[in-house]
Design a protein around this motif. Structure first.
Motif, PDB file in Angstrom:
ATOM      1  N   LYS A 174      19.502  42.111 -34.780  1.00  0.00           N
ATOM      2  CA  LYS A 174      18.725  41.831 -35.993  1.00  0.00           C
ATOM      3  C   LYS A 174      18.685  40.331 -36.271  1.00  0.00           C
ATOM      4  N   LEU A 175      19.812  39.638 -36.071  1.00  0.00           N
ATOM      5  CA  LEU A 175      19.833  38.192 -36.295  1.00  0.00           C
ATOM      6  C   LEU A 175      18.925  37.461 -35.308  1.00  0.00           C
ATOM      7  N   LEU A 176      18.933  37.901 -34.046  1.00  0.00           N
ATOM      8  CA  LEU A 176      18.126  37.220 -33.028  1.00  0.00           C
ATOM      9  C   LEU A 176      16.642  37.534 -33.173  1.00  0.00           C
ATOM     10  N   GLU A 177      16.315  38.788 -33.449  1.00  0.00           N
ATOM     11  CA  GLU A 177      14.908  39.179 -33.467  1.00  0.00           C
ATOM     12  C   GLU A 177      14.271  39.028 -34.838  1.00  0.00           C
ATOM     13  N   GLY A 178      14.917  39.556 -35.868  1.00  0.00           N
ATOM     14  CA  GLY A 178      14.306  39.555 -37.193  1.00  0.00           C
ATOM     15  C   GLY A 178      14.812  38.453 -38.103  1.00  0.00           C
ATOM     16  N   GLY A 179      15.910  37.826 -37.745  1.00  0.00           N
ATOM     17  CA  GLY A 179      16.508  36.828 -38.615  1.00  0.00           C
ATOM     18  C   GLY A 179      15.975  35.421 -38.429  1.00  0.00           C
ATOM     19  N   GLY A 180      15.137  35.225 -37.416  1.00  0.00           N
ATOM     20  CA  GLY A 180      14.575  33.909 -37.197  1.00  0.00           C
ATOM     21  C   GLY A 180      15.520  32.930 -36.533  1.00  0.00           C
ATOM     22  N   HIS A 181      16.629  33.405 -35.996  1.00  0.00           N
ATOM     23  CA  HIS A 181      17.576  32.518 -35.312  1.00  0.00           C
ATOM     24  C   HIS A 181      17.279  32.508 -33.820  1.00  0.00           C
ATOM     25  N   ARG A 182      17.300  31.306 -33.234  1.00  0.00           N
ATOM     26  CA  ARG A 182      17.125  31.193 -31.789  1.00  0.00           C
ATOM     27  C   ARG A 182      18.464  31.290 -31.066  1.00  0.00           C
ATOM     28  N   GLU A 183      19.548  31.211 -31.823  1.00  0.00           N
ATOM     29  CA  GLU A 183      20.876  31.353 -31.221  1.00  0.00           C
ATOM     30  C   GLU A 183      21.832  31.956 -32.239  1.00  0.00           C
ATOM     31  N   ILE A 184      22.810  32.688 -31.714  1.00  0.00           N
ATOM     32  CA  ILE A 184      23.912  33.189 -32.540  1.00  0.00           C
ATOM     33  C   ILE A 184      25.212  32.865 -31.814  1.00  0.00           C
TER      34      ILE A 184
END
Length: 155
Positions: free
Chosen positions: A72-82
């Motif tokens: 969810k963070l990578l796809e929907g959260g707008g983050h390019r990295e976690i």
């Protein structure tokens, strides 16, 4: 007949089992502590400053829920990295989450892993507060992993 006498076993002092606690001042002699008389309370580890794209993996939360949170963070959260963090027993789970993310992206994600050692502090509290036993602290080291999961820059 007499039993054979081993020089190795003769040199080992026989003591009652206990935990040897190093003194707080750093001198060479330790204090023996009976583990029955103390309760071990593990403090929470010191965490790095938590950013929105940090995920701290543990063994109590369901694996699929932690994986879904990362996706969810990578796809929907707008983050390019976690950054996936794992401590101790959760290192394997952190690695598995990062590899599952990479496999589900068909190789679009890349991984960069760093390992470290984290110093943890435990409190030893006396079982019977009426006795003269003082609360003590003990430090120990534990392994940690920090995995950066990211989309590489297009070239």
């Amino acid at each position: 007949m007499t039993e054979p006498h081993s020089p190795i076993s003769a040199s080992i002092p026989q003591t009652t089992p206990g935990i040897i606690m190093p003194p707080a001042d750093g001198s060479g002699t330790g204090v023996e502590m009976d583990p029955v008389e103390y309760t071990l309370r593990k403090r929470l580890p010191r965490k790095l400053p938590k950013r929105r794209n940090d995920v701290y993996v543990n063994m109590k939360t369901d694996f699929r829920a932690q994986l879904a949170r990362c996706q969810k963070l990578l796809e929907g959260g707008g983050h390019r990295e976690i950054c996936v963090h794992g401590l101790g027993l959760a290192i394997n789970r952190a690695i598995n989450i990062a590899l599952q993310l990479q496999a589900s992206s068909q190789g679009a994600l890349q991984l960069a892993a760093n390992t470290s050692t984290v110093e943890l502090v435990d409190d030893l509290e006396p079982e019977d507060p009426d006795e003269a036993g003082e609360p003590m602290t003990r430090t120990r080291n534990n392994s940690a992993i920090h995995i950066k999961v990211f989309y590489p820059d297009p070239q």
